[in-house]
Design an enzyme around this catalytic site. Structure first.
Site, PDB file in Angstrom:
ATOM      1  N   GLY A 169      44.939  36.845  37.823  1.00 57.36           N
ATOM      2  CA  GLY A 169      43.557  36.597  38.191  1.00 57.36           C
ATOM      3  C   GLY A 169      42.676  37.814  37.986  1.00 57.36           C
ATOM      4  O   GLY A 169      43.018  38.724  37.248  1.00 57.36           O
ATOM      5  N   LYS A 182      39.635  38.414  45.187  1.00 62.49           N
ATOM      6  CA  LYS A 182      40.543  38.005  44.120  1.00 62.49           C
ATOM      7  C   LYS A 182      40.336  36.538  43.794  1.00 62.49           C
ATOM      8  O   LYS A 182      40.387  35.681  44.666  1.00 62.49           O
ATOM      9  CB  LYS A 182      42.004  38.235  44.515  1.00 62.49           C
ATOM     10  N   GLU A 224      40.155  43.335  52.603  1.00 56.45           N
ATOM     11  CA  GLU A 224      39.527  44.618  52.898  1.00 56.45           C
ATOM     12  C   GLU A 224      39.623  45.536  51.679  1.00 56.45           C
ATOM     13  O   GLU A 224      40.514  45.377  50.830  1.00 56.45           O
ATOM     14  CB  GLU A 224      40.210  45.300  54.090  1.00 56.45           C
ATOM     15  N   ASP A 265      45.394  54.298  44.219  1.00 55.71           N
ATOM     16  CA  ASP A 265      46.779  53.857  44.152  1.00 55.71           C
ATOM     17  C   ASP A 265      47.664  55.020  43.731  1.00 55.71           C
ATOM     18  O   ASP A 265      47.201  56.029  43.185  1.00 55.71           O
ATOM     19  CB  ASP A 265      46.956  52.629  43.259  1.00 55.71           C
ATOM     20  N   ASP A 271      57.398  43.242  44.022  1.00 55.01           N
ATOM     21  CA  ASP A 271      56.708  44.099  43.056  1.00 55.01           C
ATOM     22  C   ASP A 271      56.279  45.409  43.714  1.00 55.01           C
ATOM     23  O   ASP A 271      55.135  45.850  43.578  1.00 55.01           O
ATOM     24  CB  ASP A 271      55.500  43.374  42.464  1.00 55.01           C
TER      25      ASP A 271
END
Length: 333
Positions: free
Chosen positions: A83, A100, A153, A160, A199
């Site tokens: 997405g 998302k 949020e 990251d 993941d």
């Protein structure tokens, strides 16, 4: 003028795994052998999950109006495997959010979310956020005509771990401990709530650059955690897969997560992944360029245990948390 969330699929999932492992792939990886669903649950098994009720046309139209009334969409942030992520804010209090959008054409697994039929990813994320404050919070979810929307949020002052490693390289052991300790605790909490993320990697870990507080994101590969189940379909990122995925085509939830955590710890300590192709993973041949940094004996011991070629030799989440390397006093978030 604010951009509209576009009601079209964004990108295609790759059909086959790449043998050369590539960093920072926006496509991700799913292997379903045409007989399994994207999240690793066969069609016969997915029917056993309560999927909730489908929304009526009127309900969907009302939810679209509610979404537009509550949130302002700014711009595309990045493309995920299934997405698009947008930045935006909640109109009532200007709270920054990430939004998302998952096209319905990309969803194969569904589950019950407060009586309604929504993507399994959303349900796993909601359950995970309830289980651990180390998971990015969920504010809202909506169904639109051709897509599902999840509002989350957007942690402040966070990057990251992939970008952190790219900018600063390897970390010293003390900050690495603070970050890693949180991630292991999050994985343990998720397993207790039947959430198997599948993941765990640097790109899915957000870190506050001031406090080192961690937030786990992206449940697009998530499925139900069953400690005794042998999984046969694969979802996630190949560079973080354990060797049994390539040699046996089956795996178990906790040993697989532990291997991924070991790979992640290697990234924190050395600034790079330990393996750069599947053959190296199978042969447990760690990249020679990462062997020059001197680690404490305790850290080396933990890394070695977590990345044992035999899944049964890897420690459990509890054993990792009890390891001498992680016995310092850590900040409470």
């Amino acid at each position: 003028m604010a951009p509209e969330i576009i009601e079209v699929p964004i990108m295609q999932v790759p059909a086959q795994m790449q043998i050369s492992l590539k960093r920072r792939s926006d496509e991700g990886y799913n292997s379903d052998n045409s007989e399994q669903s994207e999240n690793g649950i066969s069609p016969t098994k997915i029917r056993k999950i309560d999927q909730g009720d489908e929304a009526s046309k009127d309900e969907i139209e009302k939810e679209g109006e509610t979404f537009k009334a509550k949130y302002h969409v700014r711009k595309v942030f990045y493309n995920s495997a299934n997405g698009v992520i947008y930045t935006g804010f909640r109109k009532s209090d200007m709270t920054e959010v990430c939004i998302k959008q998952v096209p319905k054409s990309r969803v194969t697994n569904f589950a019950n979310l407060e009586g309604r039929r929504f993507p399994l990813e959303f349900v796993m994320h909601v359950n995970a956020a309830k289980a651990s404050h180390g998971v990015v919070k969920i504010y809202d979810w909506f169904e639109r005509k051709t897509s599902y929307v999840l509002v989350m949020e957007r942690p402040k002052d966070s990057v990251d771990l992939f970008d952190l490693s790219a900018k600063y390289g390897s970390l010293k052991e003390d900050p690495a401990k603070i970050i890693f300790h949180q991630i292991v605790k999050i994985c343990k909490s998720l397993s207790s709530s039947s959430v198997f993320h599948r993941d765990i990697k640097d790109e899915n870990i957000l870190v506050d650059t001031e406090t080192l507080e961690v937030k786990l994101i992206d449940f697009g590969c998530a499925t139900e955690f069953d400690r005794n189940r042998v999984y046969s379909s694969v979802s996630g990122t190949p560079e973080f897969f354990p060797p049994e995925v390539f040699t046996e085509n089956v795996y178990k939830a906790e040993p697989t997560t532990v291997w991924s955590l070991g790979t992640l710890l290697h990234v924190l300590i050395y600034g790079d992944i330990p393996f750069h192709n599947t053959e190296d993973i199978v042969q447990n041949k760690i990249s020679s360029k990462n062997s020059s940094k001197k680690l404490s004996e305790s850290c080396e011991n933990l890394l070695k245990k977590m990345m044992s070629p035999k899944s049964e030799d890897r420690p459990s989440f509890d054993e990792i948390l009890a390891h001498p390397w992680l016995q310092d006093t850590f900040p409470k978030f």
